[in-house]
Design a protein around this motif. Structure first.
Motif, PDB file in Angstrom:
ATOM      1  N   GLY A 186       0.760  -1.237   0.000  1.00  0.00           N
ATOM      2  CA  GLY A 186       0.000   0.000   0.000  1.00  0.00           C
ATOM      3  C   GLY A 186       0.798   1.298   0.000  1.00  0.00           C
ATOM      4  N   PRO A 187       1.862   1.431   0.790  1.00  0.00           N
ATOM      5  CA  PRO A 187       2.561   2.726   0.831  1.00  0.00           C
ATOM      6  C   PRO A 187       3.003   3.251  -0.528  1.00  0.00           C
ATOM      7  CG  PRO A 187       3.172   1.453   2.741  1.00  0.00           C
ATOM      8  CD  PRO A 187       2.337   0.540   1.879  1.00  0.00           C
ATOM      9  N   PRO A 188       3.692   2.476  -1.371  1.00  0.00           N
ATOM     10  CA  PRO A 188       4.036   3.038  -2.688  1.00  0.00           C
ATOM     11  C   PRO A 188       2.813   3.238  -3.574  1.00  0.00           C
ATOM     12  CG  PRO A 188       4.808   0.763  -2.492  1.00  0.00           C
ATOM     13  CD  PRO A 188       4.365   1.182  -1.137  1.00  0.00           C
ATOM     14  N   ALA A 189       1.771   2.422  -3.383  1.00  0.00           N
ATOM     15  CA  ALA A 189       0.547   2.627  -4.161  1.00  0.00           C
ATOM     16  C   ALA A 189      -0.125   3.932  -3.765  1.00  0.00           C
ATOM     17  CB  ALA A 189      -0.409   1.452  -3.962  1.00  0.00           C
ATOM     18  N   LEU A 190      -0.118   4.257  -2.479  1.00  0.00           N
ATOM     19  CA  LEU A 190      -0.682   5.527  -2.026  1.00  0.00           C
ATOM     20  C   LEU A 190       0.115   6.697  -2.582  1.00  0.00           C
ATOM     21  CD1 LEU A 190      -1.483   4.634   1.695  1.00  0.00           C
ATOM     22  CD2 LEU A 190      -3.145   5.024  -0.140  1.00  0.00           C
ATOM     23  N   ASP A 191       1.421   6.545  -2.656  1.00  0.00           N
ATOM     24  CA  ASP A 191       2.264   7.580  -3.263  1.00  0.00           C
ATOM     25  C   ASP A 191       1.847   7.816  -4.709  1.00  0.00           C
ATOM     26  OD1 ASP A 191       4.287   9.301  -3.997  1.00  0.00           O
ATOM     27  OD2 ASP A 191       5.894   7.824  -3.831  1.00  0.00           O
ATOM     28  N   ALA A 192       1.622   6.707  -5.447  1.00  0.00           N
ATOM     29  CA  ALA A 192       1.227   6.835  -6.850  1.00  0.00           C
ATOM     30  C   ALA A 192      -0.149   7.453  -7.009  1.00  0.00           C
ATOM     31  CB  ALA A 192       1.267   5.456  -7.518  1.00  0.00           C
ATOM     32  N   LEU A 193      -1.045   7.191  -6.064  1.00  0.00           N
ATOM     33  CA  LEU A 193      -2.382   7.782  -6.127  1.00  0.00           C
ATOM     34  C   LEU A 193      -2.371   9.253  -5.756  1.00  0.00           C
ATOM     35  CD1 LEU A 193      -5.521   7.792  -6.150  1.00  0.00           C
ATOM     36  CD2 LEU A 193      -5.417   6.934  -3.787  1.00  0.00           C
ATOM     37  N   LEU A 194      -1.720   9.592  -4.658  1.00  0.00           N
ATOM     38  CA  LEU A 194      -1.793  10.956  -4.126  1.00  0.00           C
ATOM     39  C   LEU A 194      -0.844  11.911  -4.846  1.00  0.00           C
ATOM     40  CD1 LEU A 194      -1.899  10.075  -0.314  1.00  0.00           C
ATOM     41  CD2 LEU A 194      -3.833  10.578  -1.813  1.00  0.00           C
ATOM     42  N   GLY A 195       0.277  11.405  -5.351  1.00  0.00           N
ATOM     43  CA  GLY A 195       1.288  12.266  -5.959  1.00  0.00           C
ATOM     44  C   GLY A 195       0.781  13.165  -7.066  1.00  0.00           C
ATOM     45  N   PRO A 196      -0.044  12.659  -7.994  1.00  0.00           N
ATOM     46  CA  PRO A 196      -0.493  13.523  -9.096  1.00  0.00           C
ATOM     47  C   PRO A 196      -1.637  14.468  -8.742  1.00  0.00           C
ATOM     48  CG  PRO A 196      -0.429  11.185  -9.735  1.00  0.00           C
ATOM     49  CD  PRO A 196      -0.348  11.241  -8.251  1.00  0.00           C
ATOM     50  N   LEU A 197      -2.248  14.319  -7.569  1.00  0.00           N
ATOM     51  CA  LEU A 197      -3.423  15.134  -7.257  1.00  0.00           C
ATOM     52  C   LEU A 197      -3.026  16.568  -6.928  1.00  0.00           C
ATOM     53  CD1 LEU A 197      -5.504  12.621  -5.096  1.00  0.00           C
ATOM     54  CD2 LEU A 197      -5.608  13.033  -7.567  1.00  0.00           C
ATOM     55  N   PRO A 198      -3.799  17.552  -7.389  1.00  0.00           N
ATOM     56  CA  PRO A 198      -3.456  18.961  -7.149  1.00  0.00           C
ATOM     57  C   PRO A 198      -3.746  19.376  -5.713  1.00  0.00           C
ATOM     58  CG  PRO A 198      -5.562  18.810  -8.269  1.00  0.00           C
ATOM     59  CD  PRO A 198      -5.026  17.404  -8.198  1.00  0.00           C
ATOM     60  N   GLU A 199      -3.078  20.445  -5.291  1.00  0.00           N
ATOM     61  CA  GLU A 199      -3.244  20.905  -3.923  1.00  0.00           C
ATOM     62  C   GLU A 199      -4.655  21.404  -3.639  1.00  0.00           C
ATOM     63  OE1 GLU A 199      -0.603  24.121  -3.134  1.00  0.00           O
ATOM     64  OE2 GLU A 199      -1.157  25.239  -4.940  1.00  0.00           O
ATOM     65  N   ASN A 200      -5.392  21.771  -4.686  1.00  0.00           N
ATOM     66  CA  ASN A 200      -6.775  22.239  -4.501  1.00  0.00           C
ATOM     67  C   ASN A 200      -7.792  21.132  -4.757  1.00  0.00           C
ATOM     68  OD1 ASN A 200      -6.230  22.146  -7.258  1.00  0.00           O
ATOM     69  ND2 ASN A 200      -7.533  23.911  -7.747  1.00  0.00           N
ATOM     70  N   PRO A 350      -5.304   0.256 -13.911  1.00  0.00           N
ATOM     71  CA  PRO A 350      -3.945   0.087 -13.389  1.00  0.00           C
ATOM     72  C   PRO A 350      -3.577   1.268 -12.513  1.00  0.00           C
ATOM     73  CG  PRO A 350      -3.911   0.666 -15.718  1.00  0.00           C
ATOM     74  CD  PRO A 350      -5.334   0.409 -15.372  1.00  0.00           C
ATOM     75  N   LEU A 351      -2.654   1.027 -11.599  1.00  0.00           N
ATOM     76  CA  LEU A 351      -2.328   2.037 -10.596  1.00  0.00           C
ATOM     77  C   LEU A 351      -1.998   3.391 -11.207  1.00  0.00           C
ATOM     78  CD1 LEU A 351      -1.835   2.720  -7.631  1.00  0.00           C
ATOM     79  CD2 LEU A 351       0.504   1.846  -7.891  1.00  0.00           C
ATOM     80  N   GLY A 352      -1.271   3.412 -12.305  1.00  0.00           N
ATOM     81  CA  GLY A 352      -0.872   4.672 -12.918  1.00  0.00           C
ATOM     82  C   GLY A 352      -2.026   5.501 -13.440  1.00  0.00           C
ATOM     83  N   ARG A 353      -3.213   4.900 -13.578  1.00  0.00           N
ATOM     84  CA  ARG A 353      -4.365   5.636 -14.068  1.00  0.00           C
ATOM     85  C   ARG A 353      -5.414   5.910 -12.995  1.00  0.00           C
ATOM     86  NH1 ARG A 353      -5.837   2.241 -18.478  1.00  0.00           N
ATOM     87  NH2 ARG A 353      -7.969   2.383 -17.699  1.00  0.00           N
ATOM     88  N   VAL A 354      -5.209   5.424 -11.792  1.00  0.00           N
ATOM     89  CA  VAL A 354      -6.237   5.569 -10.752  1.00  0.00           C
ATOM     90  C   VAL A 354      -6.486   7.039 -10.427  1.00  0.00           C
ATOM     91  CG1 VAL A 354      -6.832   5.101  -8.339  1.00  0.00           C
ATOM     92  CG2 VAL A 354      -5.865   3.283  -9.766  1.00  0.00           C
ATOM     93  N   ALA A 355      -5.435   7.847 -10.314  1.00  0.00           N
ATOM     94  CA  ALA A 355      -5.618   9.264  -9.994  1.00  0.00           C
ATOM     95  C   ALA A 355      -6.414   9.970 -11.089  1.00  0.00           C
ATOM     96  CB  ALA A 355      -4.266   9.941  -9.802  1.00  0.00           C
ATOM     97  N   SER A 356      -6.119   9.706 -12.356  1.00  0.00           N
ATOM     98  CA  SER A 356      -6.852  10.361 -13.432  1.00  0.00           C
ATOM     99  C   SER A 356      -8.288   9.881 -13.502  1.00  0.00           C
ATOM    100  CB  SER A 356      -6.142  10.152 -14.781  1.00  0.00           C
ATOM    101  OG  SER A 356      -6.022   8.781 -15.073  1.00  0.00           O
ATOM    102  N   GLU A 357      -8.538   8.604 -13.195  1.00  0.00           N
ATOM    103  CA  GLU A 357      -9.910   8.086 -13.147  1.00  0.00           C
ATOM    104  C   GLU A 357     -10.686   8.767 -12.015  1.00  0.00           C
ATOM    105  OE1 GLU A 357     -11.390   6.330 -15.270  1.00  0.00           O
ATOM    106  OE2 GLU A 357      -9.866   5.238 -16.394  1.00  0.00           O
ATOM    107  N   LEU A 358     -10.024   8.986 -10.898  1.00  0.00           N
ATOM    108  CA  LEU A 358     -10.656   9.692  -9.787  1.00  0.00           C
ATOM    109  C   LEU A 358     -11.039  11.104 -10.187  1.00  0.00           C
ATOM    110  CD1 LEU A 358     -11.437   9.972  -6.799  1.00  0.00           C
ATOM    111  CD2 LEU A 358      -9.014  10.410  -6.286  1.00  0.00           C
ATOM    112  N   MET A 359     -10.138  11.802 -10.858  1.00  0.00           N
ATOM    113  CA  MET A 359     -10.426  13.161 -11.306  1.00  0.00           C
ATOM    114  C   MET A 359     -11.582  13.169 -12.306  1.00  0.00           C
ATOM    115  SD  MET A 359      -8.265  15.148  -9.717  1.00  0.00           S
ATOM    116  CE  MET A 359      -7.992  16.622 -10.672  1.00  0.00           C
TER     117      MET A 359
END
Length: 364
Positions: A186-200, A350-359
């Motif tokens: 989980g820790p590196p997966a959380l990094d991959a999820l949270l890293g691309p998200l904007p501060e706002n 896949p993990l690399g797309r989870v942040a963009s799918e969330l957005m």
């Protein structure tokens, strides 16, 4: 048979771990007394999984792990002390490629390790089946083969350039929550999820990561350094704010309530009704009691077991959205796989797309 290499400088720990895994009946075991000996044994033994002590004379566990990921990447489980220093080192190890960790006995080793034995065997069995990406440290491995040398390990995990931040597609109105569950890997997966998200980022993100209490604070601080979001551990009642992410305290549960009309995260005593803690199922269930399901997004990342699958399936059935990490990237596809099997995943990515799918879900 699972081929297991036990690496520990303590003769007592090597003997006790060997006895535990030999008694399990499905392990072929070799041992190494230090990191250098482990590196010598790996090419011929070709282990399915390695247990690796962090503190060893000469080549320590982090340096040894670094080289394992270069010469023959395979699942590695760190043997870590449950201290703040041990937590930082273990998180560093997971950034270098370790998939999980097991606690080092703190009292009478021979007595305490018997109580830990079932969990040790379960974790190492799960790690043996963990998915290690063929691209892990690929550039470094190619360079090492061309040059005929294995570069020495740095004291810090190698990290790619910080991810580019995803832009907010539009103003998102109204309250809502993102609920995240993760466990093994989980820790590196959380990094991959949270890293691309904007501060706002417009909705608070609340995270249940299965970990001991001494690890979740260091995890929150590490993720806070790597992310544009404000990330903290929930130890007292925490009002939930946009642009913030909240890590549940280990060995407790994380619940959502309303206090004076404000959404609040609380650390609650671990409930015996749930096997894993902080419980993802309990987090999602409590959130659905105080927030309309259509204003909730559940994200289930890599992890052993099925925690979160039941509650997130109910969330989807009641109008919420869910994202399950795809099998191709999950270190252990237990939790997200259970969600997919239950028909509870709105999106599988896949993990690399989870942040963009969330957005994208926020833009709907």
């Amino acid at each position: 048979m699972i081929k297991l290499l036990i690496v520990d400088d303590s003769p007592l720990m090597r003997r006790l771990l060997t006895e535990i895994f030999a008694a399990a009946g499905d392990f072929e075991i070799e041992v190494a007394r230090n990191g250098a000996e482990a590196i010598e044994r790996i090419p011929n033994f070709a282990p399915d999984v390695v247990t690796l002590d962090i503190h060893m004379p000469g080549m320590d566990g982090l340096a040894c792990l670094d080289q394992i990921m270069l010469i023959r990447p395979c699942p590695v489980v760190m043997v870590s002390s449950l201290t703040a220093e041990g937590a930082d080192e273990t998180l560093e190890a997971m950034a270098l490629g370790a998939v999980d960790f097991i606690p080092k006995p703190r009292g009478s080793v021979s007595l305490e390790i018997d109580a830990l034995a079932p969990a040790l065997v379960e974790k190492v069995r799960a790690a043996a089946g963990a998915r290690i990406s063929r691209t892990t440290r690929l550039r470094d491995r190619v360079r090492a083969r061309v040059e005929g040398t294995i570069p020495g390990s740095s004291s810090k995990a190698r990290r790619a350039q910080p991810p580019s931040r995803l832009p907010m597609p539009r103003q998102v109105k109204g309250e809502g929550l993102v609920l995240v569950g993760s466990s093994t890997g989980g820790p590196p997966a959380l990094d991959a999820l949270l890293g691309p998200l904007p501060e706002n980022f417009p909705w608070p993100i609340v995270i249940a990561q299965h970990m001991p209490a001494s690890f979740t604070g260091p995890l929150a601080r590490r993720l806070d350094r790597l992310s544009a979001l404000n990330i903290s551990e929930v130890t007292t009642a925490a009002p939930l704010l946009p642009g913030h992410a909240y890590i549940g305290r280990g060995d407790a549960d994380l619940i959502i309530s309303r206090r004076a009309g404000t959404l609040t995260a609380l650390a609650a005593p671990a409930s015996e009704d749930y096997f894993w803690h902080p419980s993802v199922d309990r987090l999602v269930t409590t959130a659905m009691r105080v927030v309309a399901p259509e204003r909730l997004i559940g994200v289930l990342l890599t992890g052993m077991g099925a925690d979160g699958a039941k509650a997130m399936s109910a969330l989807k059935q009641n109008g919420g959205s869910t994202i399950a990490e795809a099998q191709e990237t999950a270190i252990v596809w237990g939790m997200p796989g259970a969600l997919v099997a239950a028909g509870g995943a709105s999106i599988i990515a896949p993990l690399g797309r989870v942040a963009s799918e969330l957005m994208a879900l926020l833009a709907e």
